[in-house]
Design an enzyme around this catalytic site. Sequence first.
Site, PDB file in Angstrom:
ATOM      1  CD  GLU A 149      40.765  53.470  39.370  1.00  0.00           C
ATOM      2  OE1 GLU A 149      40.393  54.415  40.090  1.00  0.00           O
ATOM      3  OE2 GLU A 149      40.788  52.389  39.445  1.00  0.00           O
ATOM      4  CD  GLU A 158      42.772  46.685  39.343  1.00  0.00           C
ATOM      5  OE1 GLU A 158      41.734  47.231  39.939  1.00  0.00           O
ATOM      6  OE2 GLU A 158      43.731  47.781  38.829  1.00  0.00           O
TER       7      GLU A 158
HETATM    8  O1  9MR Z   1      41.362  45.821  45.991  1.00  0.00           O
HETATM    9  C1  9MR Z   1      41.828  47.063  46.580  1.00  0.00           C
HETATM   10  C2  9MR Z   1      41.252  47.405  47.862  1.00  0.00           C
HETATM   11  O2  9MR Z   1      41.426  46.131  48.950  1.00  0.00           O
HETATM   12  C3  9MR Z   1      41.535  48.717  48.337  1.00  0.00           C
HETATM   13  O3  9MR Z   1      41.060  48.959  49.691  1.00  0.00           O
HETATM   14  C4  9MR Z   1      41.162  49.630  47.369  1.00  0.00           C
HETATM   15  C5  9MR Z   1      41.310  51.082  47.881  1.00  0.00           C
HETATM   16  O4  9MR Z   1      42.819  51.262  47.553  1.00  0.00           O
HETATM   17  O5  9MR Z   1      41.660  49.394  46.153  1.00  0.00           O
HETATM   18  C6  9MR Z   1      41.306  48.120  45.666  1.00  0.00           C
HETATM   19  O6  9MR Z   1      41.925  47.942  44.320  1.00  0.00           O
HETATM   20  C7  9MR Z   1      41.412  48.866  43.334  1.00  0.00           C
HETATM   21  C8  9MR Z   1      42.804  49.068  42.509  1.00  0.00           C
HETATM   22  O7  9MR Z   1      43.676  49.602  43.265  1.00  0.00           O
HETATM   23  C9  9MR Z   1      42.529  49.926  41.369  1.00  0.00           C
HETATM   24  N1  9MR Z   1      41.068  49.590  40.479  1.00  0.00           N
HETATM   25  C10 9MR Z   1      40.064  49.543  41.311  1.00  0.00           C
HETATM   26  C11 9MR Z   1      40.219  48.168  42.715  1.00  0.00           C
HETATM   27  C12 9MR Z   1      39.101  48.226  43.542  1.00  0.00           C
HETATM   28  O8  9MR Z   1      38.848  49.279  44.142  1.00  0.00           O
END
Ligand code: 9MR
Length: 598
Positions: free
Chosen positions: A157, A262
Amino acid sequence: MNTRKLLISLLLIVALLPSAGLTGAQETSFSLRGFASRNGIYMGAAAWTYHLDDPALAEILAREFNMLTPEHEAKWCMVSTGPGEYDFSRVDRLVKFAEENNMVIHGHTLVWHSCSPDWVENAEWSRDEAIEVLREHITTVVERYKGRVMYWDVVNEAFDGGDMRDTAWLRMIGEDYVELAFQFAHEADPDALLLYNDYGNESMGEKSDAVYDMAQDFLARGVPIHGIGMQGHFTLGSINYGSIASNMQRLGELGLEVQFTEVDVKYLGEADNEIMTEQARTYYKLMELCLDAETCSAFIVWGVADKYTWLRNVSFFDNPTVDPLLFGDDYKPKLAYYVLISLLAERAGATPLYDADKIASILGEPDAGMESDLPTPTKSDPNQLAPDSVPGVAVYAPMGVSITLDGDLSDWENIPRVLVNTGTMPGDGETYFEFAVVVDDTNLYYMANVTDPNVIYGEHDPGTWYETDSVEFYLNTTGDLEASSYVPGIVQVGILAENAISPDAPLVGGGNSGDAQVSIATVETDTGYVIEASVPLVNDVWEIVPEHLGVLGFQTHLNGSSSNSRDTKLIWSAADTQDQSWNNPSLFGQLVFWDTTQ
Ligand code: 9MR
């Protein structure tokens, strides 16, 4: 089968035959992973260590998936215990589980602004110092799992729309922090395949263009990059499959792998059979995209069972019972699972679980137009001049209704109003709006009744009007609801609340807004403000001819500010989960004309 996919198939067979745990024979078993491997792709799932403590979940993870992505616990903020200090125990456990079950590991992620340790976020290092910290982190993590992690999401990102996101690394190092990260990862494990990962880069558009340009530049200059991750956090009804296919193809032509990294598929409201069927159709079509794209190497879902989805825990998507994954709260496979496994089996030349007729009956007409996707129109009150809206998807605009632009809403009687109280910045919950649209023989009329206890009237910067209290409506009159960029006939019209105190100088902004020839009335109310606006049905760029059930692309937003900058962003169209309508009109919902004699 293309070369990359053939290679993955062979690697899987070689990797799986001699090991303990799952055997090669199981890899051809009736499972997502079995059929995925026979199609030359990996079937992945994100997991946490607490999932491994849930025996039912762990069993599905190992049985159905041959790629594991640590959902959260490998990120820097999770492994760091202080500068240069680490606790890798949770990542170790996930890696061990994957290896015991012959799953490859997709490392996630080395650099992500959202999960840097505080001592990084708050640092004020020189460029050289920052580069050293970045190098040390990446080297430490990648070397630790050298030869064991097949793919790394090196940077996650880094873009905000088409621009580089403002992060600590950008500020301290500059734009080349991204390529430095890739170089450090490559030096630490030359065999690891290195991905750039992002959301909103799935289809063609500003962000995917920026990612494409970056990757092309990296390849031209020999920066080690092997693929692009498209996260795929999708919302029902908002996916432009053709555009994703085009994007996958152009990245493939650069020689890059692509992956859905994802995937989850959410929706508004409570799930019912219709929604779950539509979700299954969506998963099917996404998997088709991956199977059809020469270089798509993995389809990773962001979790196994609905009960553990991240989407039940975030503030901007307020749906605590959302079921976006392949297995339910009860661990049972959902319809989406059955259609996916059938597709994978059929493409692998095996006997599918569901035959073609059954799939066709589930999927319906896959290329049906948007109109036929709408549920049967209903009126909750017989006096309504148009049906109830379909939340976040469609609003009905009664025909033959004329409005006087004076801020008095009495001429909107019996027009169904749509409440908007969610968005990317829902604010304190005290700010929301209702809107409605009608049309007569010469104009289309829009009304927003805004409840906002703190409207700021005063100076505004025309360049950043959307940071101040304002309402936006968007129209796509081109007939191409999949259009993903602004062309003549697509407009964003932002109207400032400030117009209420300077009515002689209407304050309008937004993409192509001048084309719309908008007229406005804005008045203050006891609870906020009201905006009425009209645009002519015929102007220099469009000719709107309202017909019963005719459709325009439509969207509406509210911007709220209590001080200098925006603190509330409410969004109607459910497709626009990232506040990207200003940039991508394919995220609009639908405005459906309604003949009031029906
Ligand atoms: O699914 C993940 C969630 O459990 C965490 O709290 C969050 C914050 O770090 O990150 C989520 O995963 C993210 C991923 O790492 C990057 N793309 C967006 C995902 C959803 O926020």
